[in-house]
Design a protein around this motif. Structure first.
Motif, mmCIF file in Angstrom:
data_model
loop_
_atom_site.group_PDB
_atom_site.id
_atom_site.type_symbol
_atom_site.label_atom_id
_atom_site.label_comp_id
_atom_site.label_asym_id
_atom_site.label_seq_id
_atom_site.Cartn_x
_atom_site.Cartn_y
_atom_site.Cartn_z
ATOM 1 N N ASN A 110 -89.497 -45.730 26.057
ATOM 2 C CA ASN A 110 -88.929 -44.564 24.565
ATOM 3 C C ASN A 110 -87.261 -44.577 25.075
ATOM 4 O O ASN A 110 -86.878 -44.006 26.109
ATOM 5 C CB ASN A 110 -90.100 -43.818 23.875
ATOM 6 C CG ASN A 110 -89.306 -43.121 22.850
ATOM 7 O OD1 ASN A 110 -88.242 -43.229 22.770
ATOM 8 N ND2 ASN A 110 -89.689 -42.514 21.801
ATOM 9 N N HIS A 111 -86.579 -44.743 24.458
ATOM 10 C CA HIS A 111 -84.841 -44.414 24.758
ATOM 11 C C HIS A 111 -84.778 -43.096 25.205
ATOM 12 O O HIS A 111 -84.049 -42.228 25.636
ATOM 13 C CB HIS A 111 -83.871 -45.258 24.343
ATOM 14 C CG HIS A 111 -82.464 -45.124 23.834
ATOM 15 N ND1 HIS A 111 -81.677 -45.477 25.236
ATOM 16 C CD2 HIS A 111 -81.793 -44.428 23.749
ATOM 17 C CE1 HIS A 111 -80.545 -44.853 25.182
ATOM 18 N NE2 HIS A 111 -80.837 -44.734 23.580
ATOM 19 N N LEU A 112 -85.717 -42.481 23.627
ATOM 20 C CA LEU A 112 -85.375 -40.958 23.512
ATOM 21 C C LEU A 112 -86.189 -40.250 24.356
ATOM 22 O O LEU A 112 -85.632 -39.344 24.973
ATOM 23 C CB LEU A 112 -86.161 -41.171 22.040
ATOM 24 C CG LEU A 112 -85.477 -41.310 21.039
ATOM 25 C CD1 LEU A 112 -85.562 -41.627 19.626
ATOM 26 C CD2 LEU A 112 -83.385 -41.189 20.790
ATOM 27 N N GLY A 114 -86.003 -41.285 27.299
ATOM 28 C CA GLY A 114 -85.762 -41.390 28.931
ATOM 29 C C GLY A 114 -84.368 -40.788 28.852
ATOM 30 O O GLY A 114 -83.983 -39.671 29.598
ATOM 31 N N HIS A 115 -83.598 -40.066 27.491
ATOM 32 C CA HIS A 115 -82.593 -39.143 27.115
ATOM 33 C C HIS A 115 -83.124 -37.844 27.763
ATOM 34 O O HIS A 115 -82.124 -37.483 29.132
ATOM 35 C CB HIS A 115 -81.903 -39.031 25.844
ATOM 36 C CG HIS A 115 -81.067 -39.933 25.622
ATOM 37 N ND1 HIS A 115 -79.806 -40.702 26.412
ATOM 38 C CD2 HIS A 115 -81.205 -40.788 24.573
ATOM 39 C CE1 HIS A 115 -79.242 -40.927 25.809
ATOM 40 N NE2 HIS A 115 -79.409 -41.602 24.596
ATOM 41 N N ALA A 116 -84.426 -37.860 27.117
ATOM 42 C CA ALA A 116 -84.354 -35.929 27.134
ATOM 43 C C ALA A 116 -85.542 -35.785 28.499
ATOM 44 O O ALA A 116 -85.329 -35.155 29.950
ATOM 45 C CB ALA A 116 -86.111 -35.594 26.705
ATOM 46 N N VAL A 134 -79.303 -35.378 21.279
ATOM 47 C CA VAL A 134 -78.930 -35.331 20.318
ATOM 48 C C VAL A 134 -77.501 -36.611 20.556
ATOM 49 O O VAL A 134 -77.195 -36.007 21.688
ATOM 50 C CB VAL A 134 -77.747 -33.940 20.122
ATOM 51 C CG1 VAL A 134 -77.718 -33.250 21.442
ATOM 52 C CG2 VAL A 134 -76.803 -34.047 19.046
ATOM 53 N N SER A 135 -77.390 -37.671 20.053
ATOM 54 C CA SER A 135 -77.059 -38.733 20.455
ATOM 55 C C SER A 135 -76.182 -39.207 19.285
ATOM 56 O O SER A 135 -76.082 -38.901 17.715
ATOM 57 C CB SER A 135 -77.888 -39.924 20.699
ATOM 58 O OG SER A 135 -79.072 -40.516 19.924
ATOM 59 N N GLY A 136 -75.607 -41.005 19.326
ATOM 60 C CA GLY A 136 -74.707 -41.178 17.999
ATOM 61 C C GLY A 136 -75.890 -41.646 16.684
ATOM 62 O O GLY A 136 -75.674 -41.802 15.950
ATOM 63 N N THR A 300 -74.535 -39.975 28.780
ATOM 64 C CA THR A 300 -74.779 -41.407 27.720
ATOM 65 C C THR A 300 -75.663 -42.032 28.644
ATOM 66 O O THR A 300 -76.745 -42.109 29.100
ATOM 67 C CB THR A 300 -73.055 -41.688 27.722
ATOM 68 O OG1 THR A 300 -72.898 -41.499 29.782
ATOM 69 C CG2 THR A 300 -72.305 -40.273 26.763
ATOM 70 N N ASP A 301 -75.609 -43.561 27.596
ATOM 71 C CA ASP A 301 -76.938 -44.394 28.091
ATOM 72 C C ASP A 301 -76.642 -44.645 29.288
ATOM 73 O O ASP A 301 -75.736 -44.995 29.906
ATOM 74 C CB ASP A 301 -76.343 -45.274 26.715
ATOM 75 C CG ASP A 301 -77.385 -45.103 25.508
ATOM 76 O OD1 ASP A 301 -77.693 -44.077 25.247
ATOM 77 O OD2 ASP A 301 -76.807 -46.058 24.155
ATOM 78 N N ASN A 302 -77.780 -44.743 30.012
ATOM 79 C CA ASN A 302 -78.195 -45.365 31.245
ATOM 80 C C ASN A 302 -79.085 -45.573 32.236
ATOM 81 O O ASN A 302 -80.608 -45.194 31.514
ATOM 82 C CB ASN A 302 -77.183 -44.077 32.158
ATOM 83 C CG ASN A 302 -78.146 -42.915 32.234
ATOM 84 O OD1 ASN A 302 -79.774 -43.024 33.500
ATOM 85 N ND2 ASN A 302 -78.491 -42.112 31.568
HETATM 86 ZN ZN ZN Z 1 -79.016 -43.368 23.516
#
Ligand code: ZN
Ligand code: KG4
Length: 333
Positions: A110-112, A114-116, A134-136, A300-302
């Motif tokens: 899950n991308h979210l 992933g951010h965490a 908190v993203s776009g 940012t996305d990575n």
């Molecule tokens: Zn993102």
């Protein structure tokens, strides 16, 4: 254990190799900003075509930079939700191919979440903790448990914080992506120059709303249409940014306190914002919370966060089969 991570959820193509969920051996991020800039936002068809062009060279570079071959990879982690379907499928096809050829486990991330995961690549974390993501495309708070499961607590009722900043930048013809530009231009402005609403800030709920703020800026610009020269752009941007960041910090602190947690992590593209970082330092940290921001390249996305989290999912046997699909939305509740 070396995990290869792939993220093609939006407009960045990223491939990374991470060892044991901790050490980044390589991280390739190819931005598509220049192709979307003239449209003021991401064009899904362009995004998916560009992912297709760069995914194979990105895989080769990631292996090359790490000094490894595919034989040294023990698992593949790929973002399969949420995101643009036409973008996600490119990364998923690449991930499946590698897992199939090498007969190694595949896991869907899950991308979210992933951010965490980003702060876990740079710090020791305690669990459970509170993540502000908190993203776009998203603004939410969630409790993160030891097994890397996420329980969403608060979310935006309408626009994401980054989307609000991007739309304000678009209204002012500043360029794309707007959040980063606003951060830079607001540095010379006075955040108290204009007063903008802080939607739902003190309503004792964990949720967010940013569309009213965007409308307030539009109304402000309409009203001042004839006196454009009187409006000092850095002051305007600093004031809008202040409203967004004030709400994000205040709500997150309140939610963390309500949940009885001590550690706050702030991730996603907007976590790169300098004023947000300052507010968390001045207020949340001052009040005794531990606050962690990842370095900018991990905000940012990575794909490093995807590979890192993938390691834990594979260890928990949360693997995916080769009929894995892309999903535009992630079940959050
Ligand atoms: Zn993102
Ligand atoms: O996480 P991300 O790269 O992609 C999504 O998953 O959405 O976040 C992109 C968002 C955009 O809205 C961009 O304007 C915002 O992050 N952003 C920033 C900054 N850098 C990127 N917003 C505020 N300040 C920044 N320095």
């Amino acid at each position: 254990m070396n995990i290869l991570g792939i993220d093609t959820s939006c407009d960045d193509t990223s491939v990374s190799i991470v060892q044991d969920g901790k050490t980044i051996l390589s991280l390739i991020v190819t931005s598509q900003d220049e192709f979307h800039r003239e449209f003021g936002g991401v064009v899904p068809e362009i995004a998916s075509r560009k992912h297709l062009e760069v995914i194979t060279p990105s895989l080769a570079s990631a292996l090359d930079k790490a000094g490894l071959t595919l034989n040294d990879i023990q698992g593949v982690a790929v973002t399969n939700r949420p995101g643009l379907i036409g973008s996600l499928v490119i990364g998923i096809a690449a991930a499946k191919s590698i897992a199939y050829i090498r007969r190694i486990p595949l896991t869907a991330v899950n991308h979210l979440l992933g951010h965490a995961y980003a702060p876990a690549l740079e710090h020791e974390l305690e669990f459970p903790h509170l993540a502000l993501i908190v993203s776009g495309g998203h603004t939410l708070t969630a409790r993160i448990d030891h097994d890397w499961t996420m329980s969403v607590i608060g979310f935006t009722r309408d626009d994401a914080a980054g989307e609000c900043l991007d739309k304000v930048a678009k209204m002012l013809d500043l360029g794309y992506p707007g959040g980063k530009l606003i951060d830079r231009m607001a540095a010379s402005g006075d955040p108290q120059a204009y007063s903008f609403p802080r939607p739902m800030m003190n309503d004792h709920s964990p949720h967010f709303s940013f569309s009213g703020l965007k409308t307030a800026v539009r109304v402000f610009l309409e009203k001042n249409r004839h006196d454009q020269n009187d409006v000092h752009l850095p002051d305007l941007l600093a004031s809008v940014q202040e409203a967004v960041m004030d709400v994000l910090e205040t709500k997150t602190r309140w939610t963390t306190q309500q949940a009885g947690l001590k550690l706050i992590t702030v991730t996603g593209g907007v976590a790169a914002n300098s004023r947000l970082r300052q507010l968390f330092r001045q207020r949340s940290e001052f009040l005794g919370f531990r606050v962690l921001f990842p370095s900018n390249r991990l905000c940012t996305d990575n794909a490093a966060v995807i590979a890192g989290l993938g390691y834990h999912l594979i260890k928990q046997a949360k693997t995916a089969s080769l009929d894995l699909n892309a999903e535009a939305r992630a079940d959050l509740l």
